[in-house]
Design a protein around this motif. Structure first.
Motif, mmCIF file in Angstrom:
data_model
loop_
_atom_site.group_PDB
_atom_site.id
_atom_site.type_symbol
_atom_site.label_atom_id
_atom_site.label_comp_id
_atom_site.label_asym_id
_atom_site.label_seq_id
_atom_site.Cartn_x
_atom_site.Cartn_y
_atom_site.Cartn_z
ATOM 1 N N ALA A 1 50.206 38.997 68.948
ATOM 2 C CA ALA A 1 49.146 38.642 68.022
ATOM 3 C C ALA A 1 49.673 38.645 66.593
ATOM 4 C CB ALA A 1 47.989 39.625 68.146
ATOM 5 N N HIS A 2 49.036 37.875 65.765
ATOM 6 C CA HIS A 2 49.401 37.857 64.355
ATOM 7 C C HIS A 2 48.802 39.085 63.670
ATOM 8 C CE1 HIS A 2 51.100 33.872 64.564
ATOM 9 N NE2 HIS A 2 50.043 33.467 65.241
ATOM 10 N N PRO A 3 49.497 39.620 62.665
ATOM 11 C CA PRO A 3 48.922 40.770 61.956
ATOM 12 C C PRO A 3 47.637 40.353 61.252
ATOM 13 C CG PRO A 3 50.922 40.012 60.867
ATOM 14 C CD PRO A 3 50.784 39.235 62.130
ATOM 15 N N LYS A 4 46.683 41.268 61.224
ATOM 16 C CA LYS A 4 45.400 40.971 60.584
ATOM 17 C C LYS A 4 45.560 41.023 59.080
ATOM 18 C CE LYS A 4 42.409 42.716 64.225
ATOM 19 N NZ LYS A 4 41.337 43.662 64.545
ATOM 20 N N PRO A 5 44.896 40.125 58.371
ATOM 21 C CA PRO A 5 44.987 40.148 56.909
ATOM 22 C C PRO A 5 44.179 41.317 56.332
ATOM 23 C CG PRO A 5 43.430 38.476 57.613
ATOM 24 C CD PRO A 5 44.079 39.024 58.865
ATOM 25 N N ILE A 6 44.540 41.704 55.128
ATOM 26 C CA ILE A 6 43.783 42.740 54.428
ATOM 27 C C ILE A 6 42.574 42.079 53.791
ATOM 28 C CG2 ILE A 6 43.807 44.425 52.562
ATOM 29 C CD1 ILE A 6 46.789 44.749 53.001
ATOM 30 N N LEU A 7 41.419 42.644 54.032
ATOM 31 C CA LEU A 7 40.168 42.149 53.470
ATOM 32 C C LEU A 7 39.647 43.172 52.465
ATOM 33 C CD1 LEU A 7 38.589 41.098 56.880
ATOM 34 C CD2 LEU A 7 39.767 39.623 55.258
ATOM 35 N N PHE A 8 38.902 42.702 51.482
ATOM 36 C CA PHE A 8 38.367 43.584 50.460
ATOM 37 C C PHE A 8 36.858 43.431 50.347
ATOM 38 C CE2 PHE A 8 42.762 43.029 49.216
ATOM 39 C CZ PHE A 8 43.139 44.333 48.936
ATOM 40 N N ALA A 9 36.193 44.558 50.160
ATOM 41 C CA ALA A 9 34.771 44.589 49.861
ATOM 42 C C ALA A 9 34.642 45.065 48.422
ATOM 43 C CB ALA A 9 34.043 45.525 50.814
ATOM 44 N N ASP A 10 33.874 44.346 47.641
ATOM 45 C CA ASP A 10 33.804 44.578 46.200
ATOM 46 C C ASP A 10 32.510 45.284 45.818
ATOM 47 O OD1 ASP A 10 34.676 44.277 43.530
ATOM 48 O OD2 ASP A 10 33.406 42.504 43.292
ATOM 49 N N LEU A 11 32.640 46.291 44.995
ATOM 50 C CA LEU A 11 31.501 47.008 44.426
ATOM 51 C C LEU A 11 31.743 47.032 42.925
ATOM 52 C CD1 LEU A 11 28.933 48.615 45.222
ATOM 53 C CD2 LEU A 11 30.332 50.656 45.193
ATOM 54 N N SER A 12 31.049 46.164 42.206
ATOM 55 C CA SER A 12 31.344 46.052 40.777
ATOM 56 C C SER A 12 30.066 46.157 39.954
ATOM 57 C CB SER A 12 32.047 44.723 40.489
ATOM 58 O OG SER A 12 31.243 43.650 40.915
ATOM 59 N N ASP A 13 30.259 46.168 38.659
ATOM 60 C CA ASP A 13 29.166 46.191 37.687
ATOM 61 C C ASP A 13 28.261 47.408 37.823
ATOM 62 O OD1 ASP A 13 30.079 43.774 36.644
ATOM 63 O OD2 ASP A 13 28.880 42.617 38.057
ATOM 64 N N ILE A 14 28.853 48.552 38.071
ATOM 65 C CA ILE A 14 28.083 49.795 38.072
ATOM 66 C C ILE A 14 28.216 50.387 36.676
ATOM 67 C CG2 ILE A 14 27.877 52.119 38.999
ATOM 68 C CD1 ILE A 14 29.016 51.089 41.618
ATOM 69 N N VAL A 15 27.101 50.596 36.015
ATOM 70 C CA VAL A 15 27.082 51.187 34.678
ATOM 71 C C VAL A 15 26.169 52.403 34.739
ATOM 72 C CG1 VAL A 15 26.552 50.841 32.239
ATOM 73 C CG2 VAL A 15 27.443 48.939 33.594
ATOM 74 N N VAL A 16 26.698 53.540 34.289
ATOM 75 C CA VAL A 16 25.961 54.801 34.350
ATOM 76 C C VAL A 16 26.113 55.509 33.010
ATOM 77 C CG1 VAL A 16 25.811 57.031 35.527
ATOM 78 C CG2 VAL A 16 26.426 55.000 36.816
ATOM 79 N N SER A 17 25.029 56.121 32.554
ATOM 80 C CA SER A 17 25.124 56.952 31.347
ATOM 81 C C SER A 17 25.535 58.357 31.781
ATOM 82 C CB SER A 17 23.812 56.970 30.578
ATOM 83 O OG SER A 17 22.772 57.462 31.382
ATOM 84 N N ILE A 18 26.509 58.902 31.051
ATOM 85 C CA ILE A 18 27.049 60.229 31.370
ATOM 86 C C ILE A 18 27.219 61.023 30.077
ATOM 87 C CG2 ILE A 18 28.231 59.518 33.487
ATOM 88 C CD1 ILE A 18 30.834 59.337 31.867
ATOM 89 N N PRO A 19 27.259 62.331 30.189
ATOM 90 C CA PRO A 19 27.506 63.130 28.984
ATOM 91 C C PRO A 19 28.981 63.072 28.586
ATOM 92 C CG PRO A 19 27.230 64.560 30.880
ATOM 93 C CD PRO A 19 26.965 63.164 31.353
#
Length: 161
Positions: free
Chosen positions: A47-65
């Motif tokens: 079998a061919h090696p499986k490609p690397i896939l990415f799941a994106d989690l972006s645009d998180i903005v949080v106020s912190i001290p």
């Protein structure tokens, strides 16, 4: 003089023959090494090696001290990507992204802008985000594997005071 020319021609012919034999042996050895490398790199089941896939989690903005115990006057913006070889994990991630995003926001709210400057804190945050994504998918996504994602990467991190 005739014998000298004949001896010279014989020496040149022997040198050319030896050079040609060395070249052929070198070529065959390189070809054999390349073949051995190709065989070693191929999966055993064909079998061919499986490609690397990415799941994106972006645009998180949080106020912190800025520091522990202070009011939240700073902001952090973060983007994460999670890597996998499982297409189903990416599909489930997309479906469950609001849950994962909420838990990552909870993680970020326990940080300060000062603590995010520390590489150890960022490494721990990456590992905790990976644990969050994997546990949400394991609990809700029906993934067959215990660990749908192999790694997490911070692709954007902006801390503004």
């Amino acid at each position: 003089m005739n014998k000298l020319v004949t001896a010279g021609i014989i020496v040149v012919a022997l040198a050319a023959g030896a050079g040609a034999m060395f070249g052929v042996m070198h070529f065959m050895q390189m070809n054999s090494a390349a073949h051995a490398h190709d065989v070693a790199m191929k999966p055993k089941d064909g079998a061919h090696p499986k490609p690397i896939l990415f799941a994106d989690l972006s645009d998180i903005v949080v106020s912190i001290p800025a520091q522990a115990g202070a009011p939240a006057t700073s902001y952090v913006q973060i983007g994460l990507q999670f890597s996998t070889h499982d297409e189903q994990a990416v599909t489930n991630f997309t479906t469950l992204q609001p849950i994962i995003k909420a838990q990552v926001i909870n993680l970020l709210m326990s940080e300060t802008s000062a603590s995010l400057q520390n590489p150890v804190t960022r490494t721990a945050l990456i590992q905790n985000c990976l644990i969050v994504a994997n546990s949400v998918l394991a609990q809700n996504g029906g993934n067959s594997g215990a660990k749908p994602f192999d790694a997490a990467y911070i692709t954007n991190l902006v801390v503004q005071d």
